[in-house]
Scaffold this active site. Sequence first.
Site, short mmCIF file in Angstrom:
data_model
loop_
_atom_site.label_atom_id
_atom_site.label_comp_id
_atom_site.label_asym_id
_atom_site.label_seq_id
_atom_site.Cartn_x
_atom_site.Cartn_y
_atom_site.Cartn_z
N GLY A 172 23.35 -48.20 65.54
CA GLY A 172 23.31 -47.13 64.54
C GLY A 172 23.45 -45.82 65.30
N ARG B 44 29.02 -47.52 74.50
CA ARG B 44 29.73 -47.78 73.25
C ARG B 44 30.59 -46.55 72.94
NH1 ARG B 44 26.51 -50.35 68.40
NH2 ARG B 44 28.62 -51.08 67.94
N GLN C 170 24.35 -56.62 59.92
CA GLN C 170 23.37 -55.53 59.86
C GLN C 170 22.85 -55.32 58.44
OE1 GLN C 170 26.30 -55.40 61.46
NE2 GLN C 170 26.28 -54.03 63.20
N ASP D 37 29.74 -43.12 61.94
CA ASP D 37 29.61 -43.12 63.40
C ASP D 37 30.28 -41.90 64.01
OD1 ASP D 37 29.28 -46.13 62.63
OD2 ASP D 37 28.36 -45.79 64.60
N LYS E 9 31.18 -48.58 60.10
CA LYS E 9 31.24 -50.03 60.30
C LYS E 9 32.47 -50.65 59.65
CE LYS E 9 29.15 -52.05 62.30
NZ LYS E 9 29.61 -52.32 63.69
O1 MRU Z 1 27.66 -51.36 65.28
P1 MRU Z 1 26.52 -50.60 64.69
O2 MRU Z 1 25.48 -51.45 64.06
O3 MRU Z 1 25.95 -49.60 65.69
O4 MRU Z 1 27.18 -49.74 63.55
C1 MRU Z 1 26.36 -48.91 62.76
C2 MRU Z 1 27.07 -48.25 61.64
O5 MRU Z 1 28.25 -48.40 61.45
C3 MRU Z 1 26.25 -47.32 60.80
O6 MRU Z 1 26.72 -47.32 59.49
C4 MRU Z 1 26.37 -45.91 61.37
O7 MRU Z 1 26.07 -45.89 62.74
C5 MRU Z 1 25.49 -44.94 60.67
S1 MRU Z 1 23.81 -45.20 61.10
C6 MRU Z 1 22.83 -44.05 60.36
#
Ligand code: MRU
Length: 333
Positions: free
Chosen positions: A56, A89, A187, A228, A239
């Site tokens: 996240g 990442r 998730q 993100d 995501k």
């Molecule tokens: O791969 P992840 O679980 O880190 O991806 C997270 C997401 O895509 C969330 O929607 C995004 O980071 C917003 S979190 C407040």
Amino acid sequence: MKIRINNEEKDLRAVWFEDGMVKLIDQRKLPHKIDIFEAGNYEEVAYAIKDMVVRGAPAIGITAAYGMAQAWLQKQDIQKVYETLKNTRPTAHDLFYALNLMKKSIENGEDAVKVAESYANDIISRCERIGDHGEKLIKDGFRILTHCNAGALAVGDWGTATAPIRKAHRNGKKIFVWVDETRPRLQGARLTAWEMLQEGIDHAIIADNAAGHFMQRGEVDMVIVGADRIARNGDVANKIGTYEKAVLAKENGIPFYVAAPVSTFDFSIESGADIPIEERSENEVLFCRECRIAPEGSAARNPAFDVTPARYITGIITEMGIFKPEEIKNVKF
Ligand code: MRU
């Protein structure tokens, strides 16, 4: 966030700094086990981000900030730590935002632990403000669809997409949440559903490919997702699967909102085409936990994010208010 562990209520954040350790709720193990992962040095912090112990965008940024503070305490080579954490990442802008802020403050001779603590508190209070603004969009009886986990686990507390949902619920509005399961890391099914249960919010998990069906039947009143990275023109990386939800929402006349704090905005890039998209191991698609679900010999592709063009987005909910995607570049955070 309040968590019930063995009938005892605890107030925990997704990540915190204690006794020189970066401590994290191990999100790989939820919802079945609440385990605390302790990172004792920057390499372990990098591992925690890469392997998605923490995930996240805002929570990744806060973890990186604590990782820098820990390295500062341990008198590590800050440039090396910065580079290592930067390469964990590629998509979430919060990581780079937090690292740059920490590097600058260390160069300025500030106390890095205090800076990291105030960074974490600031991001969490910005998310609470996202909740105050976004809550006004939610009417009593609304059925809200969300994708992935943009919840307290993805921030530290409140969440981004879930902040308006939590506020609406706490203000007594009767709401229902459609939780996309969010293949391949689940998730939604594992984390968002768990958060909804903890908060006592009525919800149902749906397979990722079921969202269109419920939208078409008039059973979704709005969509709220996190982000993100958001480009100057309002394009949003989130995501994988977010893009198709946005297209479906537009097709069905359903408002589609994105919620994010300052750290997620990257005004150095013009459009979503410039956002680097992480591609993760094909095993995340070929296996479900330890069980292989595809035939031996089949390959897979596993992009972790996609880009939703601004034209599909009704509004972006920020700590400064709600804006149209084309207005976002003028917001003074
Ligand atoms: O791969 P992840 O679980 O880190 O991806 C997270 C997401 O895509 C969330 O929607 C995004 O980071 C917003 S979190 C407040």
